[in-house]
Design an enzyme around this catalytic site. Structure first.
Site, mmCIF file in Angstrom:
data_model
loop_
_atom_site.group_PDB
_atom_site.id
_atom_site.type_symbol
_atom_site.label_atom_id
_atom_site.label_comp_id
_atom_site.label_asym_id
_atom_site.label_seq_id
_atom_site.Cartn_x
_atom_site.Cartn_y
_atom_site.Cartn_z
ATOM 1 N N ASP A 65 33.723 -1.295 60.989
ATOM 2 C CA ASP A 65 34.920 -0.674 61.549
ATOM 3 C C ASP A 65 34.485 0.535 62.372
ATOM 4 O O ASP A 65 33.297 0.729 62.610
ATOM 5 C CB ASP A 65 35.890 -0.274 60.434
ATOM 6 N N TRP A 101 44.492 2.748 46.175
ATOM 7 C CA TRP A 101 43.956 1.381 46.123
ATOM 8 C C TRP A 101 42.587 1.340 45.452
ATOM 9 O O TRP A 101 42.002 0.270 45.333
ATOM 10 C CB TRP A 101 43.875 0.774 47.526
ATOM 11 N N GLU A 121 44.228 -2.838 52.938
ATOM 12 C CA GLU A 121 43.358 -3.092 54.087
ATOM 13 C C GLU A 121 44.147 -3.399 55.349
ATOM 14 O O GLU A 121 43.747 -3.003 56.443
ATOM 15 C CB GLU A 121 42.380 -4.237 53.775
ATOM 16 N N LEU A 175 55.162 2.699 60.709
ATOM 17 C CA LEU A 175 53.716 2.560 60.521
ATOM 18 C C LEU A 175 53.032 2.019 61.770
ATOM 19 O O LEU A 175 51.844 2.266 61.986
ATOM 20 C CB LEU A 175 53.447 1.650 59.314
ATOM 21 N N GLY A 176 53.795 1.296 62.597
ATOM 22 C CA GLY A 176 53.224 0.797 63.839
ATOM 23 C C GLY A 176 52.498 -0.529 63.714
ATOM 24 O O GLY A 176 52.299 -1.033 62.612
ATOM 25 N N SER A 194 50.392 2.249 72.637
ATOM 26 C CA SER A 194 48.937 2.155 72.716
ATOM 27 C C SER A 194 48.445 1.977 74.142
ATOM 28 O O SER A 194 47.394 2.489 74.495
ATOM 29 C CB SER A 194 48.444 1.004 71.849
ATOM 30 N N TYR A 231 36.791 -8.028 59.872
ATOM 31 C CA TYR A 231 36.720 -6.802 59.085
ATOM 32 C C TYR A 231 37.417 -6.973 57.735
ATOM 33 O O TYR A 231 36.849 -6.703 56.670
ATOM 34 C CB TYR A 231 37.341 -5.595 59.819
#
Length: 364
Positions: A135, A21, A34, A77-78, A300, A117
């Site tokens: 971040d 990127w 992002e 990827l979650g 998580s 962010y």
DNA sequence: AAGTCGGGGGG
DNA sequence: CCCCCAGACTT
């Protein structure tokens, strides 16, 4: 007199990694990166980023896509709400912004999935505007540099860091400044064993000077997370097809498929839990006749042990609840559908069974 | 301010 | 086993 900003930007221009990127100016492509990078490491993101842009090269391709195709590209990827929100936001960009990623704060933060962010990252990197990102990397670098011992779990600490970076970010190349701080945090000012010898900020870093990089940043202890027992049913029909169910969009793992099942309640066996869940979800009475496999998985905020049982329908025809869909699929076509990790593990195990094994369960 | 939302890599 | 990761959203 050389400032924090001058030193770190100079260091960045010499030491930055060659990331996909960073080869583009296209706001759409930077946007994709992002979103994928939220709570996700660079090395994990790279292959997903490449495949996603191959499949959805422009915002129009994404806006016109089926959600199932988007989630299939996101599989593994979650944090799947990122994919769902990105898909939704791509339609907003096409419908309301003529296909252009908006370049002002109020518009870009109106897009689903773009918070403070990501808005700052996009406005600075893609549009050269002076918005400072905060971040996990920035919090670590600045808390060490300034010797801030506040609990980084608290939002007030993040606000304090934001004020500091708002003050440090330069007019010139704000995007490089933001990426520089994050890059330093990712490669030099790491959580454990930071490589202070290679740090351009070493001489001014309070944590380094006081040998406090082990204590800063400070994070209060995490709460214990629960561990649940999950019972799921594997149901085959006469054509050797398995029954799968679609999770509703608003739920955890929404838009992904799964083998039907659910949480074991107190005072019931796993077999009873399986039968109860299949009765509640599909309206069928099943016989739970053998265990296929157990597996453990961590999400998580809780952990599970998943217990997968072979089941046979004794009574009724499976019908999904109103908000759901079900489907019979063969092992050859099952990979067309997006599944969460624990289910992928089960599928892999099923594929290792040969057909004789499978029909054995069918005939039972 | 606290809880919800994945999965993988490293110590 | 633990921790952390280019966070956002809901309540």
């Amino acid at each position: 007199m050389s400032s924090f900003s001058d030193k770190i930007v100079a260091w960045y221009q010499e030491n930055k990694r060659d990331l996909p990127w960073r080869k583009t100016d296209d706001p759409y492509k930077i946007w994709i990166s992002e979103i994928m990078l939220q709570q996700t490491r660079v090395d994990t993101v790279i292959p997903y980023y490449e495949r996603f842009l191959e499949r959805f090269p422009t915002v129009y391709d994404l806006a016109e896509a089926d959600q199932q195709d988007v989630l299939k590209s996101w599989e593994g990827l979650g944090y799947y709400s990122r994919g769902r929100n990105l898909h939704h936001a791509s339609k907003t960009v096409v419908d309301k912004f003529d296909g252009n990623v908006p370049s002002v704060w109020d518009e870009i933060t109106s897009l689903k999935g773009i918070g403070p962010y990501t808005a700052s990252a996009l406005l600075s990197i893609a549009f050269q505007k002076k918005y400072a990102v905060v971040d996990g990397n920035v919090i670590r670098v600045l808390s060490r540099y300034y010797g801030i011992q506040d609990d980084i779990r608290k939002s007030t600490t993040k606000n304090r860091i934001q004020e500091l970076t708002d003050d440090l970010i330069p007019e010139d190349k704000p995007g490089d400044f933001n990426q520089a701080v994050m890059e330093l945090g990712a490669t030099v000012c790491t959580p454990q064993n930071p490589n202070c010898n290679d740090c351009p900020l070493f001489v001014d870093c309070i944590a380094a000077k006081r040998a406090q990089t082990d204590e800063i940043p400070y994070k209060s202890p995490a709460k214990k997370i629960p561990h649940h027992q999950i019972a799921v049913g594997l149901i085959l029909n006469q054509k050797n097809e398995l029954l799968i169910a679609l999770r509703p969009n608003e739920s955890m793992l929404g838009g992904l498929w799964e083998f039907p099942g659910g949480k074991q309640e107190e005072d019931e066996t796993l077999q009873e839990a399986t039968a109860r869940e299949l009765s509640e979800e599909l309206g069928v009475e099943v016989e739970v006749f053998s265990k296929f496999r157990d597996l453990r998985h961590a999400y998580s905020h809780f952990k599970i042990t998943m217990h997968a049982f072979w089941c046979r329908i004794k009574n009724g025809d499976p019908k999904p609840k109103s908000s759901q869909k079900i489907k019979w699929v063969s092992l050859d076509e099952i990979d067309e559908f997006p599944f969460p990790k624990a289910n992928k593990t089960l599928i892999k195990g099923l594929k290792n069974l040969d057909k004789d094994d499978l029909s054995h369960y069918l005939d039972n």
